[in-house]
Design a protein around this motif. Structure first.
Motif, PDB file in Angstrom:
ATOM      1  N   THR A 182       0.949  -0.914  -0.278  1.00  0.00           N
ATOM      2  CA  THR A 182       0.093  -0.344  -0.112  1.00  0.00           C
ATOM      3  C   THR A 182       1.364   1.207   0.248  1.00  0.00           C
ATOM      4  N   TRP A 183       2.141   1.236   0.220  1.00  0.00           N
ATOM      5  CA  TRP A 183       3.640   2.162   0.485  1.00  0.00           C
ATOM      6  C   TRP A 183       2.438   3.025  -0.872  1.00  0.00           C
ATOM      7  N   ASP A 184       2.234   4.434  -1.202  1.00  0.00           N
ATOM      8  CA  ASP A 184       2.940   4.917  -2.105  1.00  0.00           C
ATOM      9  C   ASP A 184       2.660   6.324  -1.709  1.00  0.00           C
ATOM     10  N   SER A 185       3.786   6.909  -0.997  1.00  0.00           N
ATOM     11  CA  SER A 185       4.025   8.218  -0.440  1.00  0.00           C
ATOM     12  C   SER A 185       4.676   9.907  -0.500  1.00  0.00           C
ATOM     13  N   LEU A 186       4.499  10.745  -0.885  1.00  0.00           N
ATOM     14  CA  LEU A 186       5.453  11.424  -0.731  1.00  0.00           C
ATOM     15  C   LEU A 186       7.301  11.059  -0.336  1.00  0.00           C
ATOM     16  N   GLY A 187       7.423  10.957   0.553  1.00  0.00           N
ATOM     17  CA  GLY A 187       9.219  11.150   0.624  1.00  0.00           C
ATOM     18  C   GLY A 187       9.023   9.642   1.124  1.00  0.00           C
ATOM     19  N   LEU A 188      10.664   8.945   1.605  1.00  0.00           N
ATOM     20  CA  LEU A 188      10.463   7.803   1.894  1.00  0.00           C
ATOM     21  C   LEU A 188       9.916   6.618   1.187  1.00  0.00           C
ATOM     22  N   ARG A 189      10.534   6.660   0.115  1.00  0.00           N
ATOM     23  CA  ARG A 189       9.355   5.306  -0.934  1.00  0.00           C
ATOM     24  C   ARG A 189       9.951   4.416  -0.983  1.00  0.00           C
ATOM     25  N   GLY A 190      11.825   4.851  -1.183  1.00  0.00           N
ATOM     26  CA  GLY A 190      12.218   3.153  -0.941  1.00  0.00           C
ATOM     27  C   GLY A 190      11.903   2.472  -0.008  1.00  0.00           C
ATOM     28  N   SER A 191      11.586   2.429   1.398  1.00  0.00           N
ATOM     29  CA  SER A 191      11.427   2.245   2.456  1.00  0.00           C
ATOM     30  C   SER A 191      10.298   1.482   2.614  1.00  0.00           C
ATOM     31  N   GLY A 192       9.542   1.305   1.719  1.00  0.00           N
ATOM     32  CA  GLY A 192       8.721   0.183   1.673  1.00  0.00           C
ATOM     33  C   GLY A 192       7.726  -0.393   2.201  1.00  0.00           C
ATOM     34  N   SER A 193       7.348   0.335   3.058  1.00  0.00           N
ATOM     35  CA  SER A 193       6.710   1.164   4.551  1.00  0.00           C
ATOM     36  C   SER A 193       4.945   0.187   4.195  1.00  0.00           C
ATOM     37  N   ASN A 194       4.964  -1.077   3.512  1.00  0.00           N
ATOM     38  CA  ASN A 194       3.658  -1.618   3.661  1.00  0.00           C
ATOM     39  C   ASN A 194       2.747  -1.811   4.569  1.00  0.00           C
ATOM     40  N   THR A 195       1.885  -2.500   4.328  1.00  0.00           N
ATOM     41  CA  THR A 195       0.266  -2.785   5.596  1.00  0.00           C
ATOM     42  C   THR A 195       0.563  -4.250   6.120  1.00  0.00           C
ATOM     43  N   LEU A 196       0.301  -4.286   7.216  1.00  0.00           N
ATOM     44  CA  LEU A 196       0.775  -5.344   7.716  1.00  0.00           C
ATOM     45  C   LEU A 196      -0.702  -6.057   7.733  1.00  0.00           C
ATOM     46  N   ILE A 197      -1.279  -7.711   7.989  1.00  0.00           N
ATOM     47  CA  ILE A 197      -2.536  -8.138   8.239  1.00  0.00           C
ATOM     48  C   ILE A 197      -2.021  -9.435   9.058  1.00  0.00           C
TER      49      ILE A 197
END
Length: 389
Positions: A182-197
């Motif tokens: 789900t990660w689609d951010s302004l910055g730090l896009r390479g961090s891959g900060s996705n969602t966890l279920i």
């Protein structure tokens, strides 16, 4: 008191590791920005350099870093690429809370060798069952989860020795969970900060970490522990959060250098060299002084950690200093971008990329400027803030 490097040879070795990671990530910066994650290659370089091993208790056989070396490691990667610095920092620091678990859990995670992620927002729903508990929840912003084998998630739980619910961390295997991109951010896009279920996953009682116990005492609950370990000898939360300021300083330093370079080569429509413009001269002076101020505050932060040694400390002061550092670094990026003009706004320009990333660092809950400054002001007037750092 001066922040010192305890082992110069080790320091130089660590900075070389940081340069390797940073330079490789810089070459892939635009690709990572498009893909919203660093590549497997960058993750593998971090693994090869054993960054996730660098701040472990000495019994595991890896060099223990002093705070100066650890901070400069993160800053150096940040100078090249802030998303890579974010994950370099997390993949090393996240083992610190693992070291507060009972020895058999700690050893299992560390000896398995996988990266560890965390998202300790206390949103998980915990239910008692025979032999333990189950937990369910949807967690956003789980940085680096694409490459992690373990993750700590947050929840609120009630214990017999406390009349109020308290925040806990719960260690889970990523293979038991669902990762949603789900990660689609302004910055730090390479961090891959996705969602966890997390869906009704069973947990044993000893996989639950009570943060209240760490706040009371920086040492772990078992007796046989490494007396020299970084996190056992400083207030835990200030030590856990220092990387945010460290990477911001590295990124801002790069912005200042890029501003100077692009200004020196810039010619206005009138034919005037921009380096001869009083406007850009004044801005460069201001950026350099703000950079010096941010570094000085970071040095003070490190000295405080070295002095407090895990005893009583002013959490609100740590948070305010960290927020001030990150705010200064973010404003360096904004000022440089606005002064350089339209060409710096183009996608992929170093100042455009670093400024977006600095803004993203500043939005992290531990970096919010207004929260940090207000909390410290309240503390100075004797108001109880419960800020842990």
């Amino acid at each position: 008191m001066v922040t010192v490097v305890e082992n110069k040879a080790l320091y130089e070795e660590i900075i070389e590791k940081a340069k390797r990671i940073g330079e490789a990530a810089e070459l892939e910066a635009l690709e990572a920005d498009r893909n919203s994650t660093i590549s497997p290659r960058i993750a593998e370089i971090i693994r090869e350099e054993e960054i996730h091993r660098l701040i472990l208790p000495k019994e595991f056989g890896y060099p223990q870093l002093d705070w100066r070396t650890f901070v400069d490691l993160v800053s150096k990667v940040g100078y090249h690429n802030l998303s890579a610095a974010w994950l370099t920092y997390f993949f090393s620091a996240h083992n610190s809370w693992v070291c507060y678990y009972p020895k058999h859990i700690r050893d299992e995670v560390i000896n398995q060798g996988g990266f560890v992620a965390d998202v300790f927002a206390p949103i998980g729903k915990v239910e008692p069952v025979e032999g333990g508990y189950t937990i369910s929840g949807k967690y956003n912003f789980v940085s680096g989860i694409n490459y992690c084998d373990w993750v700590g998630v947050g929840a609120m739980m009630k214990f017999e020795d406390n009349d109020k619910p308290e925040r806990v961390g719960i260690l889970l295997k990523v293979s038991d969970l669902e990762v949603v991109k789900t990660w689609d951010s302004l910055g730090l896009r390479g961090s891959g900060s996705n969602t966890l279920i997390v869906d009704n996953v069973f947990i044993k009682p000893d996989a639950i970490l009570r943060f209240s116990k760490i706040i009371e005492k920086s040492q772990p609950p078992y007796e046989d522990f490494d007396q020299d370990y970084l996190y056992y000898n400083t207030p835990f939360y200030p030590g856990f959060y220092v990387g945010f300021a460290a990477m911001a300083v590295g990124g801002a330093e790069r912005v200042v250098e890029e501003f100077e370079k692009h200004t020196a080569g810039r010619v206005r429509f009138s034919g005037v060299n921009e380096k001869d413009s009083p406007t850009s001269q004044r801005v460069l002076s201001e950026l350099k002084l703000e950079m010096l101020s941010a570094k000085t505050l970071l040095n003070e932060y490190i000295k405080m950690m070295e002095t407090d040694k895990g005893g009583p400390y002013e959490g609100a002061q740590y948070k305010a200093i960290r927020a001030k550092i990150i705010d200064k670094c973010t404003q360096i990026g904004v000022k440089a971008l606005l002064t350089l003009g339209g060409h710096a706004l183009l996608k992929g320009h170093p100042v455009e990329l670093f400024t977006r990333d600095l803004m993203a660092i500043a939005t992290h809950i531990t970096s919010l400027y207004e929260d940090g400054i207000l909390g410290y002001g309240r503390h100075l007037f004797g108001v109880q803030t419960n800020i842990q750092g």
